[in-house]
Write a protein that holds these residues in place. Structure first.
Motif, PDB file in Angstrom:
ATOM      1  N   ARG A 185      -6.295  -4.512 -13.453  1.00  0.00           N
ATOM      2  CA  ARG A 185      -6.075  -4.219 -12.028  1.00  0.00           C
ATOM      3  C   ARG A 185      -4.736  -4.801 -11.594  1.00  0.00           C
ATOM      4  NH1 ARG A 185      -5.078  -3.260  -7.442  1.00  0.00           N
ATOM      5  NH2 ARG A 185      -6.463  -3.243  -5.638  1.00  0.00           N
ATOM      6  N   GLU A 191      -1.733  -5.351  -8.425  1.00  0.00           N
ATOM      7  CA  GLU A 191      -1.405  -5.322  -7.004  1.00  0.00           C
ATOM      8  C   GLU A 191      -0.124  -4.527  -6.765  1.00  0.00           C
ATOM      9  OE1 GLU A 191      -1.597  -9.159  -4.973  1.00  0.00           O
ATOM     10  OE2 GLU A 191      -2.788  -9.893  -6.665  1.00  0.00           O
ATOM     11  N   ASP A 246      -4.155   8.124  -6.653  1.00  0.00           N
ATOM     12  CA  ASP A 246      -5.432   7.417  -6.812  1.00  0.00           C
ATOM     13  C   ASP A 246      -5.219   5.906  -6.826  1.00  0.00           C
ATOM     14  OD1 ASP A 246      -6.900   9.726  -6.866  1.00  0.00           O
ATOM     15  OD2 ASP A 246      -7.196   9.754  -9.036  1.00  0.00           O
ATOM     16  N   LEU A 247      -4.207   5.451  -7.546  1.00  0.00           N
ATOM     17  CA  LEU A 247      -3.926   4.021  -7.640  1.00  0.00           C
ATOM     18  C   LEU A 247      -3.540   3.466  -6.276  1.00  0.00           C
ATOM     19  CD1 LEU A 247      -1.912   4.014 -10.974  1.00  0.00           C
ATOM     20  CD2 LEU A 247      -4.179   3.025 -10.623  1.00  0.00           C
ATOM     21  N   GLY A 261      -4.447   4.737  -3.454  1.00  0.00           N
ATOM     22  CA  GLY A 261      -5.671   4.761  -2.653  1.00  0.00           C
ATOM     23  C   GLY A 261      -6.576   3.574  -2.919  1.00  0.00           C
ATOM     24  N   ASP A 262      -6.472   3.013  -4.115  1.00  0.00           N
ATOM     25  CA  ASP A 262      -7.261   1.826  -4.463  1.00  0.00           C
ATOM     26  C   ASP A 262      -6.611   0.534  -3.971  1.00  0.00           C
ATOM     27  OD1 ASP A 262      -9.133   3.395  -5.716  1.00  0.00           O
ATOM     28  OD2 ASP A 262      -8.268   3.151  -7.716  1.00  0.00           O
ATOM     29  N   GLY A 263      -5.434   0.645  -3.333  1.00  0.00           N
ATOM     30  CA  GLY A 263      -4.779  -0.533  -2.778  1.00  0.00           C
ATOM     31  C   GLY A 263      -3.579  -1.035  -3.547  1.00  0.00           C
ATOM     32  N   THR A 264      -3.208  -0.358  -4.631  1.00  0.00           N
ATOM     33  CA  THR A 264      -2.039  -0.769  -5.404  1.00  0.00           C
ATOM     34  C   THR A 264      -0.768  -0.255  -4.742  1.00  0.00           C
ATOM     35  OG1 THR A 264      -3.293  -0.708  -7.466  1.00  0.00           O
ATOM     36  CG2 THR A 264      -0.903  -0.680  -7.653  1.00  0.00           C
ATOM     37  N   ARG A 277      -7.907   8.040 -18.055  1.00  0.00           N
ATOM     38  CA  ARG A 277      -7.217   8.236 -16.780  1.00  0.00           C
ATOM     39  C   ARG A 277      -5.890   8.957 -16.950  1.00  0.00           C
ATOM     40  NH1 ARG A 277      -7.516   3.654 -12.274  1.00  0.00           N
ATOM     41  NH2 ARG A 277      -7.156   5.541 -11.055  1.00  0.00           N
ATOM     42  N   GLY A 280       0.781  -1.228   0.000  1.00  0.00           N
ATOM     43  CA  GLY A 280       0.000   0.000   0.000  1.00  0.00           C
ATOM     44  C   GLY A 280       0.810   1.272   0.000  1.00  0.00           C
TER      45      GLY A 280
END
Length: 337
Positions: free
Chosen positions: A182, A184, A209-210, A212-215, A151, A58
């Protein structure tokens, strides 16, 4: 940054390979771990010298160092593009390159300069890279390409041939390749190279943003401003070695301010400050500075006046991260946008 449709650009499998303890690889606390990672080239040149990296899940991890310090060579070893001379690499909890078939489909990677078909449009290039992904769903390909282009701010240029793209536009298109699925873990080698200030801000926003999405984001750069404004963690590399690795908060907390006095009586000021308990007192021309520690600033000023030191300027100077990193490496950094 060369998109790699054969490996790092593939999407995650639906059932991640379990770890020995039964957990899924997507649950690892450190998506990137190296131990003693070393690369020697012919002639004995050591490009990467026994580095230990730990990238928390993260995080936005800045891999910082002057050009030629070994950053890109390290990234290429992480992704299995070149073989280490010694040491080990784990991505998403799995050993590399042994587990690359199960790991790389869950990693987006952009390495070195953008390479596209120049006479194809931006959208056509994106569709071609996605078609090379053996696990990509062709039914959603055009929709995903459109979303990726939007994006990175290239929707209006999607029908333009890539040969007409600026370097910054090619950088954005390369990032779009990694966003078709998607991820990781996203590995970016100098992602803002060639971008104007507006484009740089947009890429920063995209990376946040990425994350924040968990990447987990692992990004190399020689631009200190990128690390200061974007990253949560950083490793500083110099001449093939890691000289510091920590959170950005820890780095900032260690930057101690210095008391700076401008005076026509520098010798007397130096003597007085040293007698008051300042450490590392230095004198150059009409400027004297030192580390005040916890000493009250107003009492220091009063003591200088009492010692008949004439003061033209007096105050605390807070060192920048640039100062800290230059002290660590002994080299300068490009801190421009």
């Amino acid at each position: 940054m060369t998109p790699d449709p054969t490996g790092a650009g593939n999407p995650a499998p639906s059932n991640p390979e379990p770890m020995p303890d039964g957990s899924n690889v997507g649950e690892v606390e450190m998506p990137v771990v190296t131990r003693g990672l070393t690369k020697r080239f012919r002639g004995g040149q050591v490009a990467v010298d026994a580095i230990d990296l730990e990238v928390p899940a993260g995080s936005i991890f800045g891999f910082l160092g002057p050009n030629g310090s070994g950053k890109t060579t390290t990234i290429r070893m992480l992704l299995g593009l070149i073989t280490p001379t010694s040491g080990s690499v784990q991505l998403l909890g799995q050993p590399m390159p042994k587990a690359q078939l199960s790991v790389l489909p869950r990693v987006g990677a952009l390495v070195e300069g953008p390479a596209f078909y120049p006479f194809w449009t931006g959208q056509a290039n994106l569709l071609r890279f996605d078609a090379a992904d053996r696990t990509a769903d062709p039914r959603t390909r055009k929709a995903r390409a459109g979303e990726a282009l939007e994006r990175v701010g290239l929707s209006n240029a999607s029908g333009k041939k890539v040969r007409a793209y600026s370097l910054g536009m090619r950088q954005r298109l390369a990032i779009a390749v990694a966003l078709m699925q998607r991820r990781e873990l996203l590995v970016l080698d100098e992602p803002t190279n060639g971008l104007d200030p507006q484009g740089t801000r947009e890429v920063r926003h995209l990376i946040r943003d990425l994350a924040g999405d968990g990447t987990t984001i692992f990004t190399s750069t020689h631009l200190l401003a990128e690390v200061e404004q974007l990253c949560t963690h950083a490793a500083v590399m110099s001449r093939g070695r890691i000289v510091r690795q920590s959170t950005m908060a820890d780095l900032r907390s260690e930057l101690r301010p210095r008391l700076v006095v401008r005076t026509p009586d520098p010798q007397q000021a130096e003597k007085t400050l040293a007698s008051l308990g300042l450490t590392d007192v230095r004198r150059q021309d009409d400027v004297v500075d030192g580390d005040p520690g916890e000493l009250p600033i107003d009492k220091l000023a009063a003591a200088l006046v009492a010692a008949d030191v004439r003061i033209h300027a007096f105050g605390l100077q807070h060192p920048s991260l640039e100062d800290a990193f230059v002290a660590l490496t002994g080299e300068g950094f490009d801190v421009a946008e």
